[in-house]
Design a protein around this motif. Sequence first.
Motif, PDB file in Angstrom:
ATOM      1  N   GLY A  99       0.810  -1.213   0.000  1.00  0.00           N
ATOM      2  CA  GLY A  99       0.000   0.000   0.000  1.00  0.00           C
ATOM      3  C   GLY A  99       0.843   1.262   0.000  1.00  0.00           C
ATOM      4  N   GLU A 100       2.130   1.121  -0.377  1.00  0.00           N
ATOM      5  CA  GLU A 100       3.045   2.261  -0.350  1.00  0.00           C
ATOM      6  C   GLU A 100       3.688   2.484  -1.723  1.00  0.00           C
ATOM      7  N   THR A 101       4.504   3.526  -1.809  1.00  0.00           N
ATOM      8  CA  THR A 101       5.165   3.891  -3.061  1.00  0.00           C
ATOM      9  C   THR A 101       6.430   3.063  -3.255  1.00  0.00           C
ATOM     10  N   VAL A 102       6.596   2.525  -4.456  1.00  0.00           N
ATOM     11  CA  VAL A 102       7.767   1.705  -4.787  1.00  0.00           C
ATOM     12  C   VAL A 102       8.525   2.361  -5.935  1.00  0.00           C
ATOM     13  N   HIS A 103       9.850   2.416  -5.804  1.00  0.00           N
ATOM     14  CA  HIS A 103      10.699   3.042  -6.816  1.00  0.00           C
ATOM     15  C   HIS A 103      11.697   2.047  -7.399  1.00  0.00           C
ATOM     16  N   LEU A 104      12.039   2.275  -8.656  1.00  0.00           N
ATOM     17  CA  LEU A 104      13.164   1.609  -9.308  1.00  0.00           C
ATOM     18  C   LEU A 104      14.138   2.709  -9.701  1.00  0.00           C
ATOM     19  N   VAL A 105      15.404   2.572  -9.296  1.00  0.00           N
ATOM     20  CA  VAL A 105      16.391   3.605  -9.600  1.00  0.00           C
ATOM     21  C   VAL A 105      17.606   3.000 -10.284  1.00  0.00           C
ATOM     22  N   GLN A 106      18.331   3.877 -10.959  1.00  0.00           N
ATOM     23  CA  GLN A 106      19.584   3.504 -11.609  1.00  0.00           C
ATOM     24  C   GLN A 106      20.662   4.474 -11.154  1.00  0.00           C
ATOM     25  N   GLY A 109      26.399   8.483 -12.059  1.00  0.00           N
ATOM     26  CA  GLY A 109      27.457   9.278 -11.447  1.00  0.00           C
ATOM     27  C   GLY A 109      27.434   9.151  -9.936  1.00  0.00           C
ATOM     28  N   ILE A 110      27.336  10.290  -9.246  1.00  0.00           N
ATOM     29  CA  ILE A 110      27.290  10.287  -7.780  1.00  0.00           C
ATOM     30  C   ILE A 110      25.854  10.320  -7.273  1.00  0.00           C
ATOM     31  N   ASN A 111      24.903  10.116  -8.185  1.00  0.00           N
ATOM     32  CA  ASN A 111      23.483  10.167  -7.833  1.00  0.00           C
ATOM     33  C   ASN A 111      22.771   8.885  -8.236  1.00  0.00           C
ATOM     34  N   ALA A 112      21.533   8.777  -7.787  1.00  0.00           N
ATOM     35  CA  ALA A 112      20.610   7.761  -8.291  1.00  0.00           C
ATOM     36  C   ALA A 112      19.481   8.511  -8.979  1.00  0.00           C
ATOM     37  N   VAL A 113      18.981   7.963 -10.073  1.00  0.00           N
ATOM     38  CA  VAL A 113      17.885   8.607 -10.794  1.00  0.00           C
ATOM     39  C   VAL A 113      16.679   7.671 -10.792  1.00  0.00           C
ATOM     40  N   TYR A 114      15.510   8.224 -10.465  1.00  0.00           N
ATOM     41  CA  TYR A 114      14.284   7.433 -10.500  1.00  0.00           C
ATOM     42  C   TYR A 114      13.939   7.115 -11.953  1.00  0.00           C
ATOM     43  N   ILE A 115      13.834   5.830 -12.291  1.00  0.00           N
ATOM     44  CA  ILE A 115      13.460   5.462 -13.658  1.00  0.00           C
ATOM     45  C   ILE A 115      12.068   4.833 -13.720  1.00  0.00           C
ATOM     46  N   ASP A 116      11.502   4.489 -12.568  1.00  0.00           N
ATOM     47  CA  ASP A 116      10.107   4.042 -12.526  1.00  0.00           C
ATOM     48  C   ASP A 116       9.576   4.238 -11.111  1.00  0.00           C
ATOM     49  N   LEU A 215      24.980  -0.406 -15.440  1.00  0.00           N
ATOM     50  CA  LEU A 215      25.012   0.361 -14.201  1.00  0.00           C
ATOM     51  C   LEU A 215      24.180  -0.307 -13.108  1.00  0.00           C
ATOM     52  N   PRO A 216      24.503  -0.051 -11.840  1.00  0.00           N
ATOM     53  CA  PRO A 216      23.749  -0.644 -10.728  1.00  0.00           C
ATOM     54  C   PRO A 216      22.323  -0.085 -10.631  1.00  0.00           C
ATOM     55  N   TYR A 217      21.424  -0.942 -10.141  1.00  0.00           N
ATOM     56  CA  TYR A 217      20.031  -0.567  -9.925  1.00  0.00           C
ATOM     57  C   TYR A 217      19.644  -0.906  -8.489  1.00  0.00           C
TER      58      TYR A 217
END
Length: 253
Positions: A99-106, A109-116, A215-217
């Motif tokens: 019942g909560e928000t789920v993210h997929l990130v990649q 560089g020095i950041n993670a970016v939300y891709i889904d 790249l790591p996810y």
Amino acid sequence: MSEKNPIQVSDRIFRTIELLARSGPSGLLDISNELELNKSTVHRILNSLICMDYVKQDPDTSKYSLTFKICSLSNQVLSHNSLIDIARPYIQDLAEQTGETVHLVQMEGINAVYIDKVEAPHNSVRMVSMVGKTIPLYCSGVGKAILADMDDDQIRQIWEQSELHTYTANTVTDYNTFLEVIGAIRNNGYSMDNEEMEIGVRCIAVSLGCVHHKLPYAISISAPKDRMKDKQITQYKKLLLNTKKQLLAELGQ
């Protein structure tokens, strides 16, 4: 720390685009002041972007804003990432179960970016995250999960390149303390963001590693702190680790 762009005009164009994305509709003077460029230079940049359909000007307010052509670019980039399609049923299932928000990130560089991102349909509290937004590795649940898979030399390099910012009283900015956190993540198999980026929000995450040698996810579950207490963390940890196992098996990892 990002390097100075060797091509000045490119730097100015993309700084203008990033400013409009961040600030929304803005007047010529505001843009000029924010970018510390004279109005004639900014006006030429904006006219060029208007000609290319990346910017529009409101005839009533004279303010400038981005068009949806920018969105089409990001959608095209995401369409080339097959992991999003493969992982989508898994993160949808996690959102429904928790019942909560789920993210997929990649990692980027020095950041993670939300891709889904998937939000449970009955969830009345929405996370401010959005696909395409970047967050620092050192103080996010997904970022620390990714870093825990790296060796200490790689972690040190990313730490030194990061602009350390104390977002909340819980943000760790001491390197030795940070290494202790990384050690705990390695032992536990999951990472936590305990209001380190935003007061009132907690996150639990697991790394997926370098999928297909790229790249790591990582995937995460985020929720208001009053909905993510010790009982939920124990439950979500099991769900995330099981999801990771199933997803990596499908990917042949």
